[in-house]
Motif scaffolding. Structure first.
Motif, PDB file in Angstrom:
ATOM      1  N   ALA A  40     -12.167   9.854  -3.552  1.00 16.94           N
ATOM      2  CA  ALA A  40     -12.034  11.000  -2.996  1.00 16.94           C
ATOM      3  C   ALA A  40     -10.485  10.816  -2.288  1.00 16.94           C
ATOM      4  O   ALA A  40     -10.298   9.790  -1.612  1.00 16.94           O
ATOM      5  N   SER A  41      -9.761  11.997  -2.235  1.00 19.76           N
ATOM      6  CA  SER A  41      -8.388  11.711  -1.463  1.00 19.76           C
ATOM      7  C   SER A  41      -8.539  11.849   0.044  1.00 19.76           C
ATOM      8  O   SER A  41      -9.412  12.829   0.305  1.00 19.76           O
ATOM      9  N   GLU A  42      -8.202  11.141   0.974  1.00 17.29           N
ATOM     10  CA  GLU A  42      -8.356  11.377   2.381  1.00 17.29           C
ATOM     11  C   GLU A  42      -7.425  12.307   2.729  1.00 17.29           C
ATOM     12  O   GLU A  42      -5.998  12.153   2.313  1.00 17.29           O
ATOM     13  N   ARG A  65      -3.591  11.792   1.427  1.00 16.07           N
ATOM     14  CA  ARG A  65      -3.269  10.534   1.130  1.00 16.07           C
ATOM     15  C   ARG A  65      -3.125  10.260  -0.489  1.00 16.07           C
ATOM     16  O   ARG A  65      -4.233  10.884  -0.906  1.00 16.07           O
ATOM     17  N   SER A  66      -2.103   9.897  -0.859  1.00 20.37           N
ATOM     18  CA  SER A  66      -2.020   9.512  -2.276  1.00 20.37           C
ATOM     19  C   SER A  66      -3.195   8.575  -2.905  1.00 20.37           C
ATOM     20  O   SER A  66      -3.501   7.597  -2.157  1.00 20.37           O
ATOM     21  N   LEU A  71       0.165   4.226   0.737  1.00 21.49           N
ATOM     22  CA  LEU A  71       0.786   4.180   2.082  1.00 21.49           C
ATOM     23  C   LEU A  71       1.607   5.576   1.729  1.00 21.49           C
ATOM     24  O   LEU A  71       2.517   5.727   2.804  1.00 21.49           O
ATOM     25  N   LYS A  72       1.466   6.188   0.972  1.00 18.40           N
ATOM     26  CA  LYS A  72       2.208   7.762   0.548  1.00 18.40           C
ATOM     27  C   LYS A  72       1.501   8.728   0.844  1.00 18.40           C
ATOM     28  O   LYS A  72      -0.026   8.534   0.955  1.00 18.40           O
ATOM     29  N   ALA A  73       2.050   9.987   1.039  1.00 20.31           N
ATOM     30  CA  ALA A  73       1.030  11.050   1.311  1.00 20.31           C
ATOM     31  C   ALA A  73       1.991  12.387   0.890  1.00 20.31           C
ATOM     32  O   ALA A  73       3.164  12.357   0.805  1.00 20.31           O
ATOM     33  N   ASP A  99       3.546  13.035  -2.450  1.00 25.25           N
ATOM     34  CA  ASP A  99       3.689  11.814  -2.335  1.00 25.25           C
ATOM     35  C   ASP A  99       5.037  11.663  -1.657  1.00 25.25           C
ATOM     36  O   ASP A  99       5.327  10.290  -1.922  1.00 25.25           O
ATOM     37  N   GLY A 100       5.920  12.258  -1.082  1.00 27.42           N
ATOM     38  CA  GLY A 100       6.859  12.149  -0.344  1.00 27.42           C
ATOM     39  C   GLY A 100       7.095  11.687   0.992  1.00 27.42           C
ATOM     40  O   GLY A 100       8.142  11.487   1.656  1.00 27.42           O
ATOM     41  N   TRP A 101       6.031  11.668   1.602  1.00 26.04           N
ATOM     42  CA  TRP A 101       5.884  11.006   3.083  1.00 26.04           C
ATOM     43  C   TRP A 101       5.037   9.822   2.973  1.00 26.04           C
ATOM     44  O   TRP A 101       4.244   9.326   2.099  1.00 26.04           O
ATOM     45  N   PHE A 102       5.311   9.013   4.042  1.00 23.35           N
ATOM     46  CA  PHE A 102       4.603   7.809   4.235  1.00 23.35           C
ATOM     47  C   PHE A 102       3.226   8.271   5.264  1.00 23.35           C
ATOM     48  O   PHE A 102       3.235   8.924   6.351  1.00 23.35           O
ATOM     49  N   TRP A 103       2.125   7.887   4.810  1.00 26.13           N
ATOM     50  CA  TRP A 103       0.847   8.077   5.295  1.00 26.13           C
ATOM     51  C   TRP A 103       0.749   7.906   7.051  1.00 26.13           C
ATOM     52  O   TRP A 103       0.264   8.841   7.829  1.00 26.13           O
TER      53      TRP A 103
END
Length: 181
Positions: A40-42, A65-66, A71-73, A99-103
């Motif tokens: 599951a995606s967080e 979260r990817s 580490l991506k989101a 997925d362009g942000w850092f988690w």
């Protein structure tokens, strides 16, 4: 016999690694929190705003979260309207790239640089998020909620050409004289 078992384990590990490396990279954005390969995606709500206008609208920013790169989101802006005493999803739109942000920065302390909403028709929404503590904030993205649907309002800030769009927290776009002051 033990050497044969160790050799088999190394071969299985090598085959699994090769299969993992050859698999195509996919974005978890399409999942919207559903499972990807049984995992599951967080998700984490990082901001919300409730407007007590006639329609009683609620906006939320949610980090997803990817499932490809932990580490991506991705970040989703959602609009909810009150119907029969409860909030019902009206529309949603992605903020930034999939997925362009850092988690960790986007879900951590100081992640929200700007999140503004207004009780007007159309309802404007502006969001700017932390890229990283050293880079600073993203350029603001602007949306409008018209008749329950999101539209880009045409006034979104554009990233400067050839530079890093650091928003308010970084050094990008400043001249050497401004930086020295």
């Amino acid at each position: 016999m033990a050497a044969l078992a160790r050799g088999s384990a190394v071969l299985v590990t090598a085959a699994a690694t090769a299969a993992m490396l050859s698999a195509p990279a996919e974005s978890s954005e399409a999942d919207h929190g559903r499972t990807n390969g049984g995992r599951a995606s967080e998700t984490r709500q990082i901001a919300s705003s409730v407007l007590d206008a006639d329609e009683n609208v609620k906006f939320t920013l949610t980090a997803i979260r990817s499932t490809v790169d932990p580490l991506k989101a991705s970040v989703r802006l959602k609009a909810f309207v009150r119907q029969h005493g409860r909030f019902v999803l009206s529309d949603e739109v992605r903020v930034g790239a999939a997925d362009g942000w850092f988690w960790f920065p986007v879900t951590g302390r100081g992640a929200i640089c700007e999140f503004s909403t207004a009780s007007t028709d159309p309802a404007p929404v502006t969001a700017s998020l932390l890229i990283t503590p050293s880079i600073g904030c993203s350029l603001p993205e602007r949306f409008e909620l018209r008749d329950g649907r999101f539209e880009a309002d045409g006034h979104s800030a554009q990233a400067p050409r050839g530079g890093v769009g650091a928003g308010g927290g970084g050094m990008a776009g400043r001249t050497a004289a401004q930086s020295a002051v």
